[in-house]
Design a protein around this motif. Structure first.
Motif, PDB file in Angstrom:
ATOM      1  N   ALA A  32       0.830  -1.216   0.000  1.00 15.13           N
ATOM      2  CA  ALA A  32       0.000   0.000   0.000  1.00 15.13           C
ATOM      3  C   ALA A  32       0.858   1.257   0.000  1.00 15.13           C
ATOM      4  O   ALA A  32       1.978   1.264   0.513  1.00 15.13           O
ATOM      5  N   TYR A  33       0.297   2.297  -0.574  1.00 14.42           N
ATOM      6  CA  TYR A  33       0.924   3.616  -0.545  1.00 14.42           C
ATOM      7  C   TYR A  33       0.088   4.594   0.269  1.00 14.42           C
ATOM      8  O   TYR A  33       0.607   5.532   0.834  1.00 14.42           O
ATOM      9  N   TYR A  34      -1.226   4.356   0.292  1.00 18.15           N
ATOM     10  CA  TYR A  34      -2.153   5.261   0.962  1.00 18.15           C
ATOM     11  C   TYR A  34      -2.994   4.510   1.971  1.00 18.15           C
ATOM     12  O   TYR A  34      -3.349   3.353   1.766  1.00 18.15           O
ATOM     13  N   LEU A  35      -3.346   5.195   3.029  1.00 22.60           N
ATOM     14  CA  LEU A  35      -4.315   4.719   4.001  1.00 22.60           C
ATOM     15  C   LEU A  35      -5.490   5.688   3.943  1.00 22.60           C
ATOM     16  O   LEU A  35      -5.354   6.851   4.312  1.00 22.60           O
ATOM     17  N   VAL A  36      -6.609   5.226   3.415  1.00 21.17           N
ATOM     18  CA  VAL A  36      -7.811   6.052   3.334  1.00 21.17           C
ATOM     19  C   VAL A  36      -8.714   5.636   4.483  1.00 21.17           C
ATOM     20  O   VAL A  36      -9.091   4.472   4.595  1.00 21.17           O
ATOM     21  N   VAL A  37      -9.041   6.595   5.349  1.00 21.63           N
ATOM     22  CA  VAL A  37      -9.861   6.311   6.524  1.00 21.63           C
ATOM     23  C   VAL A  37     -11.175   7.055   6.387  1.00 21.63           C
ATOM     24  O   VAL A  37     -11.197   8.276   6.227  1.00 21.63           O
ATOM     25  N   LEU A  38     -12.276   6.301   6.414  1.00 22.79           N
ATOM     26  CA  LEU A  38     -13.609   6.903   6.398  1.00 22.79           C
ATOM     27  C   LEU A  38     -13.987   7.235   7.833  1.00 22.79           C
ATOM     28  O   LEU A  38     -14.040   6.350   8.683  1.00 22.79           O
ATOM     29  N   LEU A  39     -14.237   8.497   8.113  1.00 24.56           N
ATOM     30  CA  LEU A  39     -14.558   8.954   9.465  1.00 24.56           C
ATOM     31  C   LEU A  39     -16.053   8.893   9.711  1.00 24.56           C
ATOM     32  O   LEU A  39     -16.840   9.404   8.911  1.00 24.56           O
ATOM     33  N   PHE A  40     -16.450   8.264  10.820  1.00 28.32           N
ATOM     34  CA  PHE A  40     -17.853   8.195  11.205  1.00 28.32           C
ATOM     35  C   PHE A  40     -17.970   8.181  12.721  1.00 28.32           C
ATOM     36  O   PHE A  40     -17.001   7.919  13.430  1.00 28.32           O
ATOM     37  N   ARG A  41     -19.177   8.459  13.207  1.00 25.79           N
ATOM     38  CA  ARG A  41     -19.441   8.528  14.654  1.00 25.79           C
ATOM     39  C   ARG A  41     -19.000   7.265  15.381  1.00 25.79           C
ATOM     40  O   ARG A  41     -19.256   6.163  14.924  1.00 25.79           O
ATOM     41  N   GLY A  42     -18.360   7.455  16.526  1.00 24.81           N
ATOM     42  CA  GLY A  42     -18.041   6.336  17.409  1.00 24.81           C
ATOM     43  C   GLY A  42     -16.810   5.533  17.043  1.00 24.81           C
ATOM     44  O   GLY A  42     -16.431   4.630  17.788  1.00 24.81           O
ATOM     45  N   MET A  43     -16.182   5.840  15.936  1.00 24.32           N
ATOM     46  CA  MET A  43     -15.065   5.000  15.491  1.00 24.32           C
ATOM     47  C   MET A  43     -13.864   5.043  16.429  1.00 24.32           C
ATOM     48  O   MET A  43     -13.125   4.080  16.537  1.00 24.32           O
ATOM     49  N   PHE A  44     -13.684   6.157  17.136  1.00 23.07           N
ATOM     50  CA  PHE A  44     -12.522   6.280  18.013  1.00 23.07           C
ATOM     51  C   PHE A  44     -12.708   5.548  19.335  1.00 23.07           C
ATOM     52  O   PHE A  44     -11.783   5.472  20.133  1.00 23.07           O
ATOM     53  N   ARG A  45     -13.877   4.988  19.568  1.00 25.43           N
ATOM     54  CA  ARG A  45     -14.111   4.185  20.770  1.00 25.43           C
ATOM     55  C   ARG A  45     -13.975   2.692  20.484  1.00 25.43           C
ATOM     56  O   ARG A  45     -14.163   1.866  21.362  1.00 25.43           O
ATOM     57  N   ASP A  46     -13.663   2.345  19.246  1.00 28.52           N
ATOM     58  CA  ASP A  46     -13.556   0.951  18.815  1.00 28.52           C
ATOM     59  C   ASP A  46     -12.114   0.467  18.993  1.00 28.52           C
ATOM     60  O   ASP A  46     -11.195   0.946  18.329  1.00 28.52           O
ATOM     61  N   ALA A  47     -11.903  -0.494  19.888  1.00 30.11           N
ATOM     62  CA  ALA A  47     -10.564  -1.011  20.173  1.00 30.11           C
ATOM     63  C   ALA A  47      -9.954  -1.693  18.946  1.00 30.11           C
ATOM     64  O   ALA A  47      -8.741  -1.624  18.728  1.00 30.11           O
ATOM     65  N   GLY A  48     -10.777  -2.336  18.135  1.00 25.73           N
ATOM     66  CA  GLY A  48     -10.276  -2.969  16.906  1.00 25.73           C
ATOM     67  C   GLY A  48      -9.722  -1.941  15.937  1.00 25.73           C
ATOM     68  O   GLY A  48      -8.679  -2.161  15.306  1.00 25.73           O
ATOM     69  N   PHE A  49     -10.401  -0.811  15.832  1.00 26.47           N
ATOM     70  CA  PHE A  49      -9.909   0.268  14.976  1.00 26.47           C
ATOM     71  C   PHE A  49      -8.588   0.812  15.522  1.00 26.47           C
ATOM     72  O   PHE A  49      -7.660   1.089  14.763  1.00 26.47           O
ATOM     73  N   ALA A  50      -8.484   0.943  16.842  1.00 29.03           N
ATOM     74  CA  ALA A  50      -7.250   1.438  17.460  1.00 29.03           C
ATOM     75  C   ALA A  50      -6.082   0.506  17.147  1.00 29.03           C
ATOM     76  O   ALA A  50      -4.988   0.963  16.801  1.00 29.03           O
TER      77      ALA A  50
END
Length: 126
Positions: A32-50
């Motif tokens: 990969a060259y890019y990391l595209v992150v779709l931002l949505f409500r509650g995502m920063f509380r998800d341990a898997g995302f962290a």
């Protein structure tokens, strides 16, 4: 995520992948060259995302990914700067004392990029 992946892939004419976990991030990152992150409500509380974000920003002798953020939820609110303080860390999914520094740095790096709006005939407001 899949709709955005298909639209991006068709537009760029390159393979795009939706990564759903840290193991997938580790296996796809070398190509990969890019990391595209779709931002949505509650995502920063998800341990898997962290964990996935920490894997994405782990350099381990490899090149760093360029980050692109896209607001996919009209109700998404960016966290305040003080969200990284110990007192406010319950607003983020941080894990373990050693790992919390890594994940807080990953969140800072992610939120340091200006997010683009996601406008599509398939996008919804809710």
């Amino acid at each position: 995520c899949e709709v955005f992946q298909l639209m991006l892939q068709a537009h760029l004419q390159v393979e795009c992948v939706v990564v759903r976990g840290s193991r997938q991030m580790v296996s796809w990152k070398p190509w990969a060259y890019y990391l595209v992150v779709l931002l949505f409500r509650g995502m920063f509380r998800d341990a898997g995302f962290a964990r996935m974000l920490a894997a994405a920003f782990d350099l381990s002798g490899r090149r760093a990914l360029e980050v692109v953020t896209v607001i996919a939820d009209a109700q998404f609110d960016f966290p305040s700067v003080d969200v990284y303080d110990k007192e406010d860390s319950d607003n983020l999914a941080l894990f373990g004392d050693e790992q919390s520094t890594v994940s807080a740095q990953a969140y800072r790096r992610l939120l340091n990029v200006v997010a683009l709006p996601f406008s599509s005939p398939f996008a919804s407001d809710g």
